[in-house]
Design a protein around this motif. Structure first.
Motif, PDB file in Angstrom:
ATOM      1  N   GLU A   1      29.502  45.751  29.480  1.00 15.76           N
ATOM      2  CA  GLU A   1      29.977  44.412  29.797  1.00 15.76           C
ATOM      3  C   GLU A   1      30.285  44.315  31.288  1.00 15.76           C
ATOM      4  O   GLU A   1      30.370  45.317  31.977  1.00 15.76           O
ATOM      5  CB  GLU A   1      31.279  44.106  29.026  1.00 15.76           C
ATOM      6  CG  GLU A   1      31.159  44.134  27.529  1.00 15.76           C
ATOM      7  CD  GLU A   1      31.485  45.514  26.951  1.00 15.76           C
ATOM      8  OE1 GLU A   1      31.587  46.503  27.711  1.00 15.76           O
ATOM      9  OE2 GLU A   1      31.612  45.596  25.733  1.00 15.76           O
ATOM     10  N   ASN A   2      30.466  43.093  31.770  1.00 12.13           N
ATOM     11  CA  ASN A   2      30.937  42.999  33.149  1.00 12.13           C
ATOM     12  C   ASN A   2      32.387  43.490  33.163  1.00 12.13           C
ATOM     13  O   ASN A   2      33.039  43.589  32.119  1.00 12.13           O
ATOM     14  CB  ASN A   2      30.737  41.599  33.730  1.00 12.13           C
ATOM     15  CG  ASN A   2      31.711  40.567  33.221  1.00 12.13           C
ATOM     16  OD1 ASN A   2      32.892  40.823  33.052  1.00 12.13           O
ATOM     17  ND2 ASN A   2      31.213  39.361  32.970  1.00 12.13           N
ATOM     18  N   LEU A   3      32.881  43.815  34.323  1.00  7.68           N
ATOM     19  CA  LEU A   3      34.206  44.436  34.420  1.00  7.68           C
ATOM     20  C   LEU A   3      35.322  43.533  33.890  1.00  7.68           C
ATOM     21  O   LEU A   3      36.253  44.016  33.248  1.00  7.68           O
ATOM     22  CB  LEU A   3      34.493  44.842  35.864  1.00  7.68           C
ATOM     23  CG  LEU A   3      33.690  46.027  36.386  1.00  7.68           C
ATOM     24  CD1 LEU A   3      34.007  46.281  37.856  1.00  7.68           C
ATOM     25  CD2 LEU A   3      33.963  47.278  35.567  1.00  7.68           C
ATOM     26  N   ASP A   4      35.224  42.229  34.126  1.00  7.21           N
ATOM     27  CA  ASP A   4      36.267  41.319  33.639  1.00  7.21           C
ATOM     28  C   ASP A   4      36.336  41.332  32.113  1.00  7.21           C
ATOM     29  O   ASP A   4      37.424  41.381  31.529  1.00  7.21           O
ATOM     30  CB  ASP A   4      36.029  39.890  34.132  1.00  7.21           C
ATOM     31  CG  ASP A   4      36.233  39.749  35.632  1.00  7.21           C
ATOM     32  OD1 ASP A   4      37.012  40.536  36.210  1.00  7.21           O
ATOM     33  OD2 ASP A   4      35.607  38.849  36.224  1.00  7.21           O
TER      34      ASP A   4
ATOM     35  N   GLY B   1      49.259  47.572  39.281  1.00  8.92           N
ATOM     36  CA  GLY B   1      49.105  46.573  40.340  1.00  8.92           C
ATOM     37  C   GLY B   1      48.170  47.015  41.444  1.00  8.92           C
ATOM     38  O   GLY B   1      47.519  46.186  42.079  1.00  8.92           O
ATOM     39  N   THR B   2      48.065  48.310  41.685  1.00  5.63           N
ATOM     40  CA  THR B   2      47.185  48.828  42.724  1.00  5.63           C
ATOM     41  C   THR B   2      45.773  48.963  42.171  1.00  5.63           C
ATOM     42  O   THR B   2      45.558  49.658  41.180  1.00  5.63           O
ATOM     43  CB  THR B   2      47.687  50.195  43.233  1.00  5.63           C
ATOM     44  OG1 THR B   2      48.997  50.015  43.765  1.00  5.63           O
ATOM     45  CG2 THR B   2      46.764  50.758  44.296  1.00  5.63           C
ATOM     46  N   GLN B   3      44.816  48.311  42.812  1.00  5.83           N
ATOM     47  CA  GLN B   3      43.406  48.376  42.437  1.00  5.83           C
ATOM     48  C   GLN B   3      42.605  48.640  43.705  1.00  5.83           C
ATOM     49  O   GLN B   3      42.310  47.729  44.472  1.00  5.83           O
ATOM     50  CB  GLN B   3      42.959  47.072  41.763  1.00  5.83           C
ATOM     51  CG  GLN B   3      43.620  46.799  40.431  1.00  5.83           C
ATOM     52  CD  GLN B   3      43.200  47.791  39.374  1.00  5.83           C
ATOM     53  OE1 GLN B   3      42.028  48.171  39.263  1.00  5.83           O
ATOM     54  NE2 GLN B   3      44.169  48.244  38.582  1.00  5.83           N
ATOM     55  N   PRO B   4      42.225  49.914  43.956  1.00  2.00           N
ATOM     56  CA  PRO B   4      41.618  50.270  45.236  1.00  2.00           C
ATOM     57  C   PRO B   4      40.266  49.618  45.518  1.00  2.00           C
ATOM     58  O   PRO B   4      39.941  49.380  46.668  1.00  2.00           O
ATOM     59  CB  PRO B   4      41.471  51.785  45.172  1.00  2.00           C
ATOM     60  CG  PRO B   4      41.997  52.221  43.880  1.00  2.00           C
ATOM     61  CD  PRO B   4      42.449  51.048  43.102  1.00  2.00           C
ATOM     62  N   GLU B   5      39.491  49.310  44.509  1.00  2.00           N
ATOM     63  CA  GLU B   5      38.134  48.788  44.724  1.00  2.00           C
ATOM     64  C   GLU B   5      37.762  47.915  43.527  1.00  2.00           C
ATOM     65  O   GLU B   5      36.807  48.179  42.816  1.00  2.00           O
ATOM     66  CB  GLU B   5      37.167  49.965  44.881  1.00  2.00           C
ATOM     67  CG  GLU B   5      35.811  49.616  45.398  1.00  2.00           C
ATOM     68  CD  GLU B   5      35.760  49.402  46.893  1.00  2.00           C
ATOM     69  OE1 GLU B   5      35.008  48.513  47.305  1.00  2.00           O
ATOM     70  OE2 GLU B   5      36.445  50.122  47.635  1.00  2.00           O
ATOM     71  N   GLU B   6      38.540  46.868  43.288  1.00  2.54           N
ATOM     72  CA  GLU B   6      38.460  46.083  42.054  1.00  2.54           C
ATOM     73  C   GLU B   6      37.089  45.465  41.791  1.00  2.54           C
ATOM     74  O   GLU B   6      36.725  45.218  40.649  1.00  2.54           O
ATOM     75  CB  GLU B   6      39.536  45.001  42.063  1.00  2.54           C
ATOM     76  CG  GLU B   6      39.793  44.409  40.714  1.00  2.54           C
ATOM     77  CD  GLU B   6      41.090  43.636  40.651  1.00  2.54           C
ATOM     78  OE1 GLU B   6      41.601  43.475  39.539  1.00  2.54           O
ATOM     79  OE2 GLU B   6      41.590  43.186  41.702  1.00  2.54           O
ATOM     80  N   THR B   7      36.293  45.225  42.821  1.00  2.00           N
ATOM     81  CA  THR B   7      34.965  44.658  42.587  1.00  2.00           C
ATOM     82  C   THR B   7      33.980  45.718  42.082  1.00  2.00           C
ATOM     83  O   THR B   7      32.958  45.374  41.501  1.00  2.00           O
ATOM     84  CB  THR B   7      34.387  44.026  43.875  1.00  2.00           C
ATOM     85  OG1 THR B   7      34.322  45.026  44.896  1.00  2.00           O
ATOM     86  CG2 THR B   7      35.249  42.862  44.335  1.00  2.00           C
ATOM     87  N   ARG B   8      34.293  47.001  42.283  1.00  2.00           N
ATOM     88  CA  ARG B   8      33.394  48.081  41.857  1.00  2.00           C
ATOM     89  C   ARG B   8      33.891  48.817  40.630  1.00  2.00           C
ATOM     90  O   ARG B   8      33.109  49.308  39.836  1.00  2.00           O
ATOM     91  CB  ARG B   8      33.194  49.074  43.001  1.00  2.00           C
ATOM     92  CG  ARG B   8      32.481  48.428  44.187  1.00  2.00           C
ATOM     93  CD  ARG B   8      32.248  49.377  45.306  1.00  2.00           C
ATOM     94  NE  ARG B   8      31.451  50.515  44.870  1.00  2.00           N
ATOM     95  CZ  ARG B   8      31.479  51.697  45.461  1.00  2.00           C
ATOM     96  NH1 ARG B   8      32.246  51.912  46.497  1.00  2.00           N
ATOM     97  NH2 ARG B   8      30.732  52.675  45.017  1.00  2.00           N
TER      98      ARG B   8
ATOM     99  N   VAL C   1      33.778  51.410  35.130  1.00  2.00           N
ATOM    100  CA  VAL C   1      32.805  51.064  36.155  1.00  2.00           C
ATOM    101  C   VAL C   1      31.638  50.367  35.486  1.00  2.00           C
ATOM    102  O   VAL C   1      31.363  50.567  34.301  1.00  2.00           O
ATOM    103  CB  VAL C   1      32.306  52.311  36.941  1.00  2.00           C
ATOM    104  CG1 VAL C   1      33.444  53.000  37.634  1.00  2.00           C
ATOM    105  CG2 VAL C   1      31.569  53.273  36.025  1.00  2.00           C
ATOM    106  N   ARG C   2      30.947  49.557  36.265  1.00  2.00           N
ATOM    107  CA  ARG C   2      29.728  48.940  35.718  1.00  2.00           C
ATOM    108  C   ARG C   2      28.714  50.023  35.432  1.00  2.00           C
ATOM    109  O   ARG C   2      28.479  50.904  36.251  1.00  2.00           O
ATOM    110  CB  ARG C   2      29.163  47.920  36.692  1.00  2.00           C
ATOM    111  CG  ARG C   2      29.982  46.646  36.721  1.00  2.00           C
ATOM    112  CD  ARG C   2      29.416  45.729  37.724  1.00  2.00           C
ATOM    113  NE  ARG C   2      29.759  46.296  39.037  1.00  2.00           N
ATOM    114  CZ  ARG C   2      29.678  45.653  40.164  1.00  2.00           C
ATOM    115  NH1 ARG C   2      29.247  44.445  40.201  1.00  2.00           N
ATOM    116  NH2 ARG C   2      30.022  46.243  41.301  1.00  2.00           N
TER     117      ARG C   2
END
Length: 123
Positions: free
Chosen positions: A81-84, A99-106, A121-122
């Motif tokens: 699935e997509n990450l969301d 709360g800490t997300q170092p690279e939320e798009t990846r 991860v994707r």
């Protein structure tokens, strides 16, 4: 010459092995290992590898991202699935989201119900 070793298990310490196995069973779709009991539960990948959960009295959950209680290791899962979507499903199953997300798009860092950080991860 190196030994020929094959990884057979990854085991996480926790206060309640059955509950943590149930979380990961719902998250991964892996079947329970037939040798599971109250002090040790496992999921079976079917290729000789198990994901295990062992009871540890006085277990202290890691405090990621701080190192007050170090994580020492973490799991990383590829999701179709997509990450969301994957994140929403895992949160509904009982995962937490620091709360800490170092690279939320990846990738996303989540915590299982016993507090162990893991990543999606994707894939």
């Amino acid at each position: 010459m190196p030994l020929r070793m094959k990884l057979r298990a990854i085991t996480l310490d926790c206060p309640d092995p059955s509950a943590l196995a149930a979380f990961y069973e719902q998250a991964t779709g892996l079947p329970p290992h037939p040798g599971s009991n109250a002090d040790f539960a496992a999921l079976d990948y079917g290729n000789g590898l198990i994901l295990g959960f062992q009871r540890v009295d006085g277990h202290r959950a890691p405090t990621w991202p701080t190192q007050v209680v170090p994580q020492q290791s973490h799991l990383c899962f590829a999701v179709a699935e997509n990450l969301d979507e994957a994140e929403a499903r895992l949160l509904a199953l009982g995962a937490g989201k620091p709360g800490t997300q170092p690279e939320e798009t990846r990738w996303r860092v989540l915590t299982d119900p016993a507090g162990h950080p893991f990543c999606i991860v994707r894939g």
